[in-house]
Design a protein around this motif. Structure first.
Motif, PDB file in Angstrom:
ATOM      1  N   VAL A   1      38.704 -15.398 -33.761  1.00 27.82           N
ATOM      2  CA  VAL A   1      39.223 -16.757 -33.624  1.00 27.82           C
ATOM      3  C   VAL A   1      40.446 -16.695 -32.716  1.00 27.82           C
ATOM      4  CG1 VAL A   1      40.125 -18.784 -34.823  1.00 27.82           C
ATOM      5  CG2 VAL A   1      38.391 -17.354 -35.923  1.00 27.82           C
ATOM      6  N   MET A   2      40.449 -17.499 -31.691  1.00 24.00           N
ATOM      7  CA  MET A   2      41.547 -17.490 -30.719  1.00 24.00           C
ATOM      8  C   MET A   2      42.830 -18.015 -31.341  1.00 24.00           C
ATOM      9  SD  MET A   2      39.659 -18.912 -27.274  1.00 24.00           S
ATOM     10  CE  MET A   2      41.282 -19.121 -26.540  1.00 24.00           C
ATOM     11  N   ASP A   3      43.950 -17.469 -30.864  1.00 29.75           N
ATOM     12  CA  ASP A   3      45.262 -17.991 -31.245  1.00 29.75           C
ATOM     13  C   ASP A   3      45.979 -18.463 -29.988  1.00 29.75           C
ATOM     14  OD1 ASP A   3      45.870 -15.627 -30.011  1.00 29.75           O
ATOM     15  OD2 ASP A   3      46.802 -14.677 -31.765  1.00 29.75           O
ATOM     16  N   GLU A   4      47.271 -18.724 -30.097  1.00 29.93           N
ATOM     17  CA  GLU A   4      48.020 -19.275 -28.966  1.00 29.93           C
ATOM     18  C   GLU A   4      48.112 -18.293 -27.804  1.00 29.93           C
ATOM     19  OE1 GLU A   4      48.919 -19.252 -32.041  1.00 29.93           O
ATOM     20  OE2 GLU A   4      49.043 -21.360 -32.659  1.00 29.93           O
ATOM     21  N   ARG A   5      48.292 -17.019 -28.103  1.00 34.85           N
ATOM     22  CA  ARG A   5      48.375 -16.020 -27.035  1.00 34.85           C
ATOM     23  C   ARG A   5      47.051 -15.872 -26.304  1.00 34.85           C
ATOM     24  NH1 ARG A   5      50.881 -10.569 -29.264  1.00 34.85           N
ATOM     25  NH2 ARG A   5      50.595 -10.076 -27.043  1.00 34.85           N
ATOM     26  N   ASP A   6      45.958 -15.916 -27.048  1.00 34.17           N
ATOM     27  CA  ASP A   6      44.651 -15.844 -26.401  1.00 34.17           C
ATOM     28  C   ASP A   6      44.393 -17.079 -25.544  1.00 34.17           C
ATOM     29  OD1 ASP A   6      44.122 -13.414 -27.696  1.00 34.17           O
ATOM     30  OD2 ASP A   6      43.377 -14.461 -29.469  1.00 34.17           O
ATOM     31  N   ALA A   7      44.750 -18.245 -26.052  1.00 31.00           N
ATOM     32  CA  ALA A   7      44.534 -19.466 -25.283  1.00 31.00           C
ATOM     33  C   ALA A   7      45.381 -19.480 -24.014  1.00 31.00           C
ATOM     34  CB  ALA A   7      44.850 -20.688 -26.150  1.00 31.00           C
ATOM     35  N   ASP A   8      46.590 -18.948 -24.098  1.00 29.25           N
ATOM     36  CA  ASP A   8      47.444 -18.898 -22.906  1.00 29.25           C
ATOM     37  C   ASP A   8      46.863 -17.959 -21.862  1.00 29.25           C
ATOM     38  OD1 ASP A   8      50.080 -19.533 -21.602  1.00 29.25           O
ATOM     39  OD2 ASP A   8      50.281 -17.343 -21.756  1.00 29.25           O
ATOM     40  N   TRP A   9      46.388 -16.800 -22.291  1.00 34.00           N
ATOM     41  CA  TRP A   9      45.783 -15.856 -21.330  1.00 34.00           C
ATOM     42  C   TRP A   9      44.512 -16.437 -20.721  1.00 34.00           C
ATOM     43  CZ3 TRP A   9      41.108 -13.541 -20.664  1.00 34.00           C
ATOM     44  CH2 TRP A   9      41.049 -12.460 -19.784  1.00 34.00           C
TER      45      TRP A   9
ATOM     46  N   THR B   1      34.519 -18.926 -20.816  1.00 32.37           N
ATOM     47  CA  THR B   1      34.588 -19.956 -21.848  1.00 32.37           C
ATOM     48  C   THR B   1      35.217 -19.383 -23.121  1.00 32.37           C
ATOM     49  OG1 THR B   1      32.378 -19.441 -22.681  1.00 32.37           O
ATOM     50  CG2 THR B   1      32.532 -21.060 -20.897  1.00 32.37           C
ATOM     51  N   GLU B   2      35.605 -20.285 -24.012  1.00 23.46           N
ATOM     52  CA  GLU B   2      36.215 -19.839 -25.270  1.00 23.46           C
ATOM     53  C   GLU B   2      35.216 -19.080 -26.142  1.00 23.46           C
ATOM     54  OE1 GLU B   2      37.940 -23.122 -27.263  1.00 23.46           O
ATOM     55  OE2 GLU B   2      39.462 -23.511 -25.714  1.00 23.46           O
ATOM     56  N   ASP B   3      33.963 -19.537 -26.164  1.00 25.80           N
ATOM     57  CA  ASP B   3      32.952 -18.837 -26.958  1.00 25.80           C
ATOM     58  C   ASP B   3      32.706 -17.434 -26.425  1.00 25.80           C
ATOM     59  OD1 ASP B   3      32.720 -21.080 -28.538  1.00 25.80           O
ATOM     60  OD2 ASP B   3      30.978 -21.872 -27.452  1.00 25.80           O
ATOM     61  N   GLU B   4      32.646 -17.293 -25.114  1.00 26.64           N
ATOM     62  CA  GLU B   4      32.454 -15.961 -24.541  1.00 26.64           C
ATOM     63  C   GLU B   4      33.647 -15.057 -24.829  1.00 26.64           C
ATOM     64  OE1 GLU B   4      29.690 -17.250 -20.671  1.00 26.64           O
ATOM     65  OE2 GLU B   4      31.868 -16.946 -20.466  1.00 26.64           O
ATOM     66  N   PHE B   5      34.842 -15.612 -24.758  1.00 26.58           N
ATOM     67  CA  PHE B   5      36.044 -14.824 -25.027  1.00 26.58           C
ATOM     68  C   PHE B   5      36.056 -14.334 -26.478  1.00 26.58           C
ATOM     69  CE2 PHE B   5      40.393 -14.538 -26.558  1.00 26.58           C
ATOM     70  CZ  PHE B   5      40.973 -13.680 -25.632  1.00 26.58           C
ATOM     71  N   GLU B   6      35.789 -15.230 -27.414  1.00 23.31           N
ATOM     72  CA  GLU B   6      35.796 -14.836 -28.820  1.00 23.31           C
ATOM     73  C   GLU B   6      34.680 -13.846 -29.141  1.00 23.31           C
ATOM     74  OE1 GLU B   6      37.723 -18.899 -30.788  1.00 23.31           O
ATOM     75  OE2 GLU B   6      35.567 -18.510 -30.923  1.00 23.31           O
TER      76      GLU B   6
END
Length: 300
Positions: free
Chosen positions: A150-158, A207-212
């Protein structure tokens, strides 16, 4: 008169003792003819086994009165015979029973059942039927074993910086870097391993799904190959240790349904995603000293 004589002279009343009987403890001398009534019913149950509040019910009294009377009578086999000579030749005939305790009738049928109970009046939701499913089974492209990331703020920023760089909106001096909360936690390139970093020209949209998905796979493969990484956090695995895994089909047991989703990336695309995300995962893993990036509940 002694105790034995009193016991013979006066018959002692004995009550049936069961596992539900409440026994009374009496201190001092006890008379031989003293009886202790059962305290469970408190006098509410009659000898017939009927509760006291139901003893005056009309139909019950009528049935009990009829049951106490003789239920058979003799019918002569032929006319003119005396009752004395007919005792051996007569057959007992059951008297017709007309007394009964009325009960509600539940054998009837209704003609307008469809009007009372519509066929499509209510549809049960799937959430009430699939209550035994785990959280991973209710998600799309989730990983089994609690490795869904599950993404957090640091992941979303990167990820936001990477996508801006891929579209040409970001800075041109390098790939997005993960912010490090503690400057003393930075390590040299030698301790991290010499891995080719991505260049701005090679950046692409993720995408977010691919990142997670890729982050979750990094976490699971690391736990399988290096379960004691938190004891030696300086031995961070290189991307070459994961390249053989991402370059081959993912095993079905990595997913809660034991089926690889149809939308799962192909090995070539998955390797490309893993190569771009690896530097960020490595920095997050180093900040956690080799432990899981997302803290887990210790149930041991």
């Amino acid at each position: 008169m002694g105790r034995g004589d009193a016991a013979k002279a006066t018959p002692r009343i004995r009550n049936k003792i069961t596992h539900k009987t409440r026994l009374r403890i009496v201190h001092g001398d006890i008379d031989t003819d003293r009886s202790f009534p059962d305290e469970d019913n408190d006098g509410r149950t009659l000898a017939t086994g009927v509760d006291a509040e139901d003893a005056n019910e009309y139909h019950l009294l009528a049935v009990l009165a009829a049951s106490s009377q003789p239920s058979t009578f003799c019918q002569p086999t032929s006319a003119g015979q005396s009752p004395t000579n007919n005792r051996k030749t007569s057959a007992p005939v059951q008297a017709p029973s007309v007394l009964f305790i009325p009960t509600p009738d539940a054998t009837g049928k209704v003609d307008n059942y469809i009007q009372l109970y519509h066929e499509n009046a209510w549809q049960p939701p799937l959430s009430n039927i699939r209550t035994s499913d785990t959280v991973e089974e209710c998600q799309t492209d989730a990983l089994a074993g609690g490795y869904s990331y599950v993404m957090d703020e640091r992941d979303a920023d990167w990820l936001d910086k990477n996508n801006k760089l891929a579209s040409g909106e970001g800075p041109s001096n390098g790939v997005p870097s993960t912010p490090r909360p503690d400057a003393s936690a930075r390590r040299s390139a030698k301790s991290r391993g010499k891995e080719p970093e991505s260049s701005p020209s090679n950046a692409f949209t993720i995408t977010e799904d691919e990142f997670e998905l890729v982050m979750g796979l990094f976490e699971r493969v690391t736990d399988e190959k290096m379960p004691f990484l938190h004891l030696t956090p300086t031995d961070m695995p290189l991307f070459s240790d994961f390249e053989s895994f991402f370059g081959s089909p993912v095993p079905p047991h990595y997913f809660p349904d034991f089926l690889v989703p149809a939308s799962f990336p192909q090995p070539a695309q998955l390797t490309k995603l893993a190569r771009a995300i690896y530097p960020h995962w490595r920095d997050r893993k180093a900040d956690r000293a080799g432990r899981r990036i997302i803290p887990q509940l210790n149930v041991c």
